[in-house]
Write a protein that holds these residues in place. Structure first.
Motif, mmCIF file in Angstrom:
data_model
loop_
_atom_site.group_PDB
_atom_site.id
_atom_site.type_symbol
_atom_site.label_atom_id
_atom_site.label_comp_id
_atom_site.label_asym_id
_atom_site.label_seq_id
_atom_site.Cartn_x
_atom_site.Cartn_y
_atom_site.Cartn_z
ATOM 1 N N HIS A 80 0.862 -1.075 0.024
ATOM 2 C CA HIS A 80 -0.098 -0.073 -0.266
ATOM 3 C C HIS A 80 0.938 1.419 0.008
ATOM 4 C CE1 HIS A 80 -2.518 -3.032 2.332
ATOM 5 N NE2 HIS A 80 -2.850 -3.083 1.237
ATOM 6 N N ARG A 81 0.503 2.422 -0.579
ATOM 7 C CA ARG A 81 0.954 3.780 -0.613
ATOM 8 C C ARG A 81 1.065 4.260 0.663
ATOM 9 N NH1 ARG A 81 -0.773 6.734 -6.226
ATOM 10 N NH2 ARG A 81 -0.074 5.279 -7.734
ATOM 11 N N ARG A 82 -0.126 3.943 1.598
ATOM 12 C CA ARG A 82 -0.174 4.513 2.906
ATOM 13 C C ARG A 82 -0.625 3.484 3.615
ATOM 14 N NH1 ARG A 82 -2.953 10.579 2.204
ATOM 15 N NH2 ARG A 82 -1.435 11.528 1.161
ATOM 16 N N PRO A 83 -0.114 3.244 4.800
ATOM 17 C CA PRO A 83 -0.396 1.982 5.782
ATOM 18 C C PRO A 83 -1.942 2.523 6.386
ATOM 19 C CG PRO A 83 1.069 3.361 7.180
ATOM 20 C CD PRO A 83 0.966 4.130 5.519
ATOM 21 N N TYR A 84 -2.680 1.168 6.385
ATOM 22 C CA TYR A 84 -3.761 1.023 6.962
ATOM 23 C C TYR A 84 -3.569 1.015 8.543
ATOM 24 C CZ TYR A 84 -6.379 0.544 2.459
ATOM 25 O OH TYR A 84 -6.859 0.707 1.197
ATOM 26 N N ALA A 85 -4.740 1.395 9.325
ATOM 27 C CA ALA A 85 -4.456 0.935 10.614
ATOM 28 C C ALA A 85 -5.202 -0.401 10.942
ATOM 29 C CB ALA A 85 -5.603 1.853 11.348
ATOM 30 N N CYS A 86 -4.322 -1.376 11.353
ATOM 31 C CA CYS A 86 -4.774 -2.633 11.771
ATOM 32 C C CYS A 86 -5.946 -2.933 12.544
ATOM 33 C CB CYS A 86 -3.720 -3.577 12.060
ATOM 34 S SG CYS A 86 -2.151 -3.821 10.864
ATOM 35 N N ASP A 87 -6.119 -2.059 13.624
ATOM 36 C CA ASP A 87 -7.146 -2.147 14.370
ATOM 37 C C ASP A 87 -8.357 -1.848 13.761
ATOM 38 O OD1 ASP A 87 -6.283 0.419 14.151
ATOM 39 O OD2 ASP A 87 -6.577 1.018 16.323
ATOM 40 N N GLU A 88 -8.305 -0.806 12.725
ATOM 41 C CA GLU A 88 -9.583 -0.365 12.119
ATOM 42 C C GLU A 88 -10.055 -1.604 11.010
ATOM 43 O OE1 GLU A 88 -11.011 3.341 9.172
ATOM 44 O OE2 GLU A 88 -9.093 3.271 10.293
ATOM 45 N N ALA A 89 -8.874 -2.019 10.412
ATOM 46 C CA ALA A 89 -9.303 -3.121 9.475
ATOM 47 C C ALA A 89 -9.771 -4.222 10.198
ATOM 48 C CB ALA A 89 -8.044 -3.614 8.715
ATOM 49 N N ARG A 90 -9.345 -4.757 11.181
ATOM 50 C CA ARG A 90 -9.946 -5.923 12.160
ATOM 51 C C ARG A 90 -11.349 -5.467 12.509
ATOM 52 N NH1 ARG A 90 -7.783 -10.296 15.138
ATOM 53 N NH2 ARG A 90 -5.673 -9.544 14.414
ATOM 54 N N ALA A 91 -11.628 -4.302 12.860
ATOM 55 C CA ALA A 91 -12.807 -4.094 13.631
ATOM 56 C C ALA A 91 -13.905 -3.925 12.347
ATOM 57 C CB ALA A 91 -12.872 -2.530 14.252
ATOM 58 N N ALA A 92 -13.545 -3.891 11.405
ATOM 59 C CA ALA A 92 -14.236 -3.578 10.205
ATOM 60 C C ALA A 92 -15.184 -4.903 9.847
ATOM 61 C CB ALA A 92 -13.760 -3.147 8.792
#
Length: 315
Positions: free
Chosen positions: A156-168
């Motif tokens: 990815h060009r910019r990192p995603y927030a892992c806690d946000e991805a998991r919560a989704a």
């Protein structure tokens, strides 16, 4: 909409031979490499998708089923998906049977993009099943923070927030997300784990035999269904070149526990199901080698939990 053959699909050609489509000859024929090592240019009308499933097969206490047939009275029906890679919305309507429990063995995204995770949760929410149980796979990189924090630039060009991805997904209310954890669903004990032996420096890799043993030792001895991303050795793990890449230590763990059902994915060309002694093994990869979501879900029925854990049923 009926799924059509495409490059990378597992198919059956005249004579009952199985193979994989390697090339569209653009003259109305497919070039098919058959399992017996031969190649053939086959008219498109003579090629059909291989289901990889012998409906009616019993293994131990589980029974493979066609979605159209009624399940035995008192039994529970499961539909298995895996490796949808963000293409859940392109799965043919005919491949979305109504069941009691949906199982997804990981790689629900391309590389863990939050947008795809949210879309997947919405797809799950609308799926005609009372219960949905999901694990991650090696492509779901944002679900493995220890890995993603040093590898994110690869994806990815910019990192995603892992806690946000998991919560989704985990907090969406659309499913039960399992990661080295067990859930009881309609009385059945389902254990989910995302790991596989080291594979091309992706997420959820087990780097050594010691790590593998530690991961598999966590599998409860009384689990009814094991949901794991990477398959055991010898079961749905054969790559297109003929090499088997499943985990031998996992295979030994399954045999030791005599688990009734193992559902995996990861190796797209290993799609299918087979019985071996007390265990039904499923490779539920929805996408083929060309990452097209053409493989139908594998459907199986289980008897009531108290019967499942008792002596093997008479057929």
């Amino acid at each position: 909409k009926r799924a059509e053959p495409s490059v990378g699909a597992s198919v059956v050609v005249p004579g009952g031979r199985r193979g994989i489509i390697e090339l569209d000859n653009e003259d109305g024929t497919w070039n098919v490499r058959c399992e017996d090592g031969t190649e053939a240019d086959v008219p498109a009308g003579d090629v059909r998708l291989a289901s990889g499933v012998d409906n009616g097969l019993y293994s131990g206490r589980a029974r493979l089923a066609s979605p159209e047939e009624p399940r035995p009275e008192g039994w529970t029906r499961f539909a298995c998906f895996s490796d949808t890679h963000g293409k859940h919305g392109k799965i043919p309507q005919a491949h979305l049977p109504e069941v009691d429990v949906l199982l997804h063995a990981g790689d629900f995204s391309n590389t863990g993009e939050i947008e795809q995770v949210r879309s997947f949760a919405e797809w799950l929410r609308g799926y005609p099943a009372k219960h949905k149980v999901v694990i991650a796979g090696n492509h779901d990189v944002t679900f493995h923070p220890d890995y993603y924090q040093h590898a994110w630039k690869r994806y990815h060009r910019r990192p995603y927030a892992c806690d946000e991805a998991r919560a989704a997904l985990a907090c969406s209310g659309a499913c039960q997300y399992l990661e080295d954890a067990e859930a009881e669903v309609l009385g059945y004990k389902i254990y989910g784990t995302p790991w596989q032996p080291a594979f091309c420096d992706w997420a959820f890799n087990l780097q050594s035999a010691a790590e593998s043993l530690a991961a598999w030792d966590r599998i409860p001895a009384d689990a009814d269904v094991l949901l794991v991303h990477g398959p055991p050795h010898g079961q749905g793990d054969e790559c297109v070149g003929g090499r088997r890449v499943g985990c031998q230590l996992l295979a030994a763990c399954v045999r030791e526990r005599a688990l009734p059902v193992v559902v995996a994915g990861h190796i797209h060309e290993g799609y299918g199901a087979a019985g071996d002694g007390p265990t039904l093994y499923v490779n539920a990869s929805t996408c083929n080698l060309s990452y097209q979501p053409v493989n139908p879900p594998i459907v199986f029925d289980l008897p009531p939990p108290d019967e499942l854990r008792g002596p093997c049923l008479e057929r």
